[in-house]
Design a protein around this motif. Structure first.
Motif, short mmCIF file in Angstrom:
data_model
loop_
_atom_site.label_atom_id
_atom_site.label_comp_id
_atom_site.label_asym_id
_atom_site.label_seq_id
_atom_site.Cartn_x
_atom_site.Cartn_y
_atom_site.Cartn_z
N GLU A 441 0.83 -1.22 0.00
CA GLU A 441 0.00 0.00 0.00
C GLU A 441 0.86 1.26 0.00
O GLU A 441 0.57 2.23 -0.71
CB GLU A 441 -0.93 -0.02 1.23
CG GLU A 441 -1.95 1.11 1.20
CD GLU A 441 -2.95 1.01 2.35
OE1 GLU A 441 -3.29 2.07 2.91
OE2 GLU A 441 -3.36 -0.12 2.70
N SER A 442 1.94 1.24 0.75
CA SER A 442 2.85 2.40 0.79
C SER A 442 3.53 2.61 -0.56
O SER A 442 3.69 3.74 -1.03
CB SER A 442 3.91 2.20 1.88
OG SER A 442 3.30 2.11 3.14
N ALA A 445 1.02 4.03 -2.98
CA ALA A 445 0.81 5.46 -2.71
C ALA A 445 1.93 6.30 -3.31
O ALA A 445 1.68 7.37 -3.89
CB ALA A 445 0.72 5.69 -1.20
N GLN A 446 3.17 5.80 -3.19
CA GLN A 446 4.32 6.53 -3.74
C GLN A 446 4.26 6.59 -5.27
O GLN A 446 4.48 7.64 -5.87
CB GLN A 446 5.61 5.85 -3.30
CG GLN A 446 6.89 6.53 -3.74
CD GLN A 446 7.13 7.85 -3.02
OE1 GLN A 446 6.95 7.95 -1.82
NE2 GLN A 446 7.50 8.89 -3.76
N ASN A 448 1.64 6.41 -7.08
CA ASN A 448 0.52 7.29 -7.43
C ASN A 448 0.93 8.76 -7.32
O ASN A 448 0.62 9.58 -8.18
CB ASN A 448 -0.67 6.99 -6.51
CG ASN A 448 -1.92 7.73 -6.94
OD1 ASN A 448 -2.12 7.96 -8.13
ND2 ASN A 448 -2.75 8.12 -5.98
N GLU A 449 1.67 9.06 -6.28
CA GLU A 449 2.14 10.44 -6.05
C GLU A 449 3.09 10.88 -7.17
O GLU A 449 3.11 12.05 -7.56
CB GLU A 449 2.84 10.51 -4.70
CG GLU A 449 3.07 11.92 -4.19
CD GLU A 449 3.68 11.92 -2.79
OE1 GLU A 449 4.73 12.58 -2.61
OE2 GLU A 449 3.12 11.25 -1.90
N PHE A 466 -7.78 1.08 -0.62
CA PHE A 466 -6.92 2.25 -0.89
C PHE A 466 -7.21 2.82 -2.27
O PHE A 466 -7.31 4.04 -2.45
CB PHE A 466 -5.45 1.84 -0.77
CG PHE A 466 -4.48 2.97 -1.03
CD1 PHE A 466 -4.27 3.94 -0.06
CD2 PHE A 466 -3.82 3.07 -2.23
CE1 PHE A 466 -3.40 5.00 -0.31
CE2 PHE A 466 -2.94 4.10 -2.49
CZ PHE A 466 -2.72 5.08 -1.52
N SER A 470 -8.49 6.71 -3.47
CA SER A 470 -7.34 7.50 -3.94
C SER A 470 -7.59 8.03 -5.34
O SER A 470 -7.99 7.28 -6.24
CB SER A 470 -6.07 6.64 -3.96
OG SER A 470 -5.78 6.15 -2.67
#
Length: 532
Positions: A441-442, A445-446, A448-449, A466, A470
Motif C-alpha cells: 500500500e505504501s 501510494a508513492q 501514485n504520487e 486504498f 485515492s
C-alpha cells in the motif's frame, strides 16, 4: 538511462517468441538481422514513421498485386570481398547479384508506379537507392539465363571453347574407333563403353589382356578384373584438351575479375541497395505478422495514455485459433487522471494475461509493430516500461521470491516518473499478508504520487480499499460467473473483484465444517465485503 526493466523483459512478456515469428516471415538474412536489431523506442516521429511503413505494406499485400518477392539474396559479403584489387565474384555470386538486383529494380519500379498520394512513407525509402541497369546488362553479357558463363563472354573464351569442342569431338571419334577395334579383337566386352577416370577418357579392358592395348592404366575395378586404359593414340590429344580447359578457366577468371573491377566504383551504392532490400524484407515480415494477428496502426499521440478497445494477446490468439477457440478481447484505459489500474479477482481468472497483454502490446507498438486492437483505439508512448512478474527466486544470490520482488519495487521507486508504465503481478504477495499488504500500500501510494502509470494485479483487500479512496487509481475486476463458478476473462473497470476463495473451496469439495470454521476466524463482514 534504463528504458526497459528487467533485462529479461522480452522473455517475461513473450516478445522473444514474436521475434522468432517475424524471422520466420522474412525472405532473407538481411531481414532477419533487422529483426534481431529491434529495440524499444520512445521517439514519436521515429515510431510513427516505422508504424506507417508497416501499415502501408499491409495495404500492398491486401490490395495490390505483383510486388516482387523472389531472390532476396544477401550479397554484402561478396561485394565487400571485391573491394580488394584482384578479387572477383564467383559465377554463382554473379548470378545471385543479377537476380537480386533485378528484384531491387522491380521494387523501385513498383513503388514509383503507384499513385502520387499512395505509399508516401515507403516511397521515401527510395531516396538513397541507386539502380544501375548497366550492371545487370554487363552480367547478362557474361551469364546465360541458367547462370552459366556464355561462350561469347569474351572473344578469347569463344575461341578456346570452339577449339575445345573440336578436340573433344576428335578424341570421342578416335576413342569409339579404338573401342570397336578392341571389341573385334576380343579385348573388351561387347556392351562396354567409353568411361571417365580423373577427367580422362578411358576404355575398360579385361586386366588379363591389358598389355595388348597400348596406353596408360588410370584405374582398376574393385575386383581387379577390369583395367581402365587411356589409349596411347589419344594421350596427347587429351593433354591438349586439359590445357584448353585450364585456359578456359583462366579466361573465365579474367572475365570475372574485369567485371568486378568495373563495378568497384559503385560498391557503396550497391551495398545501400541491399540495405534497402533488407529493410523491405523486414517491413514485409512485420506486415504479414500484422495481417496474421488482425493488427492495425491505431491513433497515436506523443503523450502517455492507453485507451484500447478489443485488445488481444497475439500469441494467445494464435494458440487458441489452432484449437478453433477465440481469445476474449480486453478493453482498458489509462489516462493522466486515472493512471493506475488495480485489477483483482480469482486465480486463473485472467489477471496475469491482462497484465501481459498490456506489456506485450505496448512494447510491440514501441518496437514499430502494429498491434491487435480495434480501429478506434488510442495509444500513447511511454519513456520507460518496467515489469515485476513471476518467481525470481535466485539460489546464486540467495534472494527469496519476496526479496526479489522488493528489489524490483526499489528499482521502480528510484527510476519511475510520470512517463513510466509499471506492470506488477500479484502485488505484495510472498510474505506475511498483513505486513506485505501494508508495504504494498505504501509503494502504491508513492507510485501514485509520482504520477506513474501502472497496471497492477492483487488479492489484497487493503489495496482495493486504498484504490477506491485515492485519486489517480482505479479498481478493476476480472469478471467471474458466480453461479457457474467459471471465469469470464473479461475486465470490468470501476469496481474491485472478489477472490471467490470460499466459493472456489466449496466447489472443489472442501468440507463445510472447515469453511464454517474459517468464516468464524475471519469474520462474516470481511467475507461479505469480498463478495460484494
Amino acid at each position: 538511462m534504463t528504458l526497459v526493466y528487467p533485462e529479461n523483459f522480452e522473455t517475461k512478456i513473450g516478445f522473444d517468441k514474436i521475434r522468432e515469428l517475424l524471422k520466420g516471415r522474412c525472405l532473407s538474412s538481411l531481414g532477419k538481422e533487422l529483426v534481431d536489431e529491434i529495440q524499444f523506442r520512445s521517439n514519436y516521429n521515429q515510431l510513427n514513421e516505422e508504424l506507417s511503413l508497416v501499415s502501408e505494406f499491409v495495404t500492398i499485400i491486401q490490395e495490390m498485386e505483383n510486388f516482387p518477392t523472389s531472390y532476396y539474396f544477401d550479397l554484402r559479403d561478396a561485394l565487400n570481398k571485391i573491394r580488394i584489387e584482384g578479387c572477383f565474384l564467383e559465377t554463382e555470386e554473379l548470378f545471385d547479384l543479377k537476380r537480386s538486383l533485378e528484384t531491387i529494380s522491380g521494387i523501385v519500379r513498383f513503388l514509383k508506379q503507384t499513385k502520387e498520394d499512395q505509399l508516401p512513407y515507403l516511397k521515401r525509402l527510395l531516396s538513397g537507392v541507386q539502380v544501375y541497369p548497366y550492371v545487370i546488362e554487363r552480367i547478362d553479357s557474361i551469364l546465360n539465363k541458367y547462370g552459366k558463363i556464355k561462350d561469347n563472354a569474351s572473344p578469347e573464351l569463344a575461341r578456346i571453347r570452339k577449339e575445345l569442342l573440336s578436340k573433344q569431338s576428335s578424341v570421342s571419334k578416335r576413342l569409339q574407333a579404338i573401342l570397336r577395334k578392341a571389341q573385334d579383337d576380343g579385348l573388351v566386352e561387347e556392351d562396354a563403353s567409353v568411361a571417365m577416370r580423373d577427367g580422362r577418357a578411358v576404355i575398360p579392358v579385361a586386366s588379363a589382356l591389358k598389355r595388348r592395348l597400348s596406353g596408360i592404366v588410370h584405374d582398376e575395378s574393385a575386383t581387379g578384373k577390369t583395367s581402365y586404359i587411356e589409349p596411347a593414340e589419344v594421350v596427347e590429344m587429351n593433354n591438349q584438351i586439359r590445357e584448353l580447359e585450364y585456359a578456359e578457366l583462366r579466361e573465365i577468371v579474367r572475365v570475372l575479375t574485369a567485371f568486378s573491377s568495373d563495378i568497384r566504383p559503385y560498391l557503396p551504392d550497391l551495398l545501400q541497395s541491399y540495405a534497402f532490400l533488407g529493410r523491405i524484407d523486414f517491413i514485409r515480415a512485420k506486415a504479414i505478422y500484422a495481417i496474421d494477428t488482425d493488427a492495425i496502426k491505431p491513433f497515436m499521440e506523443d503523450k502517455c495514455q492507453l485507451e484500447w478497445e478489443s485488445a488481444v494477446h497475439p500469441l494467445l490468439m494464435m494458440a487458441l485459433r489452432r484449437e478453433n477457440r477465440k481469445v476474449v478481447p480486453l478493453n482498458i484505459t489509462l489516462t493522466p487522471t486515472k493512471h493506475i489500474l488495480l485489477i483483482s479477482g480469482p486465480n486463473a481468472g485472467g489477471k496475469s494475461v491482462c497484465l501481459k497483454t498490456v506489456g506485450l502490446l505496448q512494447y510491440m507498438l514501441q518496437c514499430g509493430l502494429l498491434i491487435p486492437v480495434k480501429q478506434n483505439s488510442v495509444t500513447g508512448i511511454f519513456e520507460k516500461l518496467f515489469i515485476d512478474i513471476g518467481d525470481e527466486q535466485s539460489i546464486e544470490n540467495d534472494l527469496s521470491t519476496y526479496s526479489s520482488h522488493l528489489m524490483n519495487m526499489k528499482f521502480f521507486l528510484k527510476n519511475s516518473n510520470e512517463r513510466t508504465l509499471v506492470l506488477i503481478d500479484e502485488f505484495g504477495t510472498g510474505t506475511e499478508p498483513m505486513l506485505g499488504g501494508a508495504i504494498a500500500e505504501s509503494i502504491l501510494a508513492q507510485l501514485n504520487e509520482m504520477k506513474t502509470f501502472g497496471v497492477i494485479t492483487t488479492h489484497y483487500t487493503n489495496l482495493k480499499h486504498f484504490a477506491s479512496s485515492s485519486e489517480g487509481i482505479e479498481n478493476a475486476a476480472m469478471m467471474y460467473d458466480s453461479s457457474k463458478m467459471e471465469p469470464l476473462f473479461q475486465l470490468d473497470i470501476g469496481k474491485p473483484g472478489s477472490s471467490f476463495a470460499f466459493e472456489i473451496a466449496r466447489k472443489i469439495g472442501l468440507p463445510e465444517n472447515i469453511l464454517q470454521d474459517a468464516t468464524e476466524k475471519i469474520g462474516k463482514d470481511h467475507i461479505n465485503f469480498d463478495k460484494h
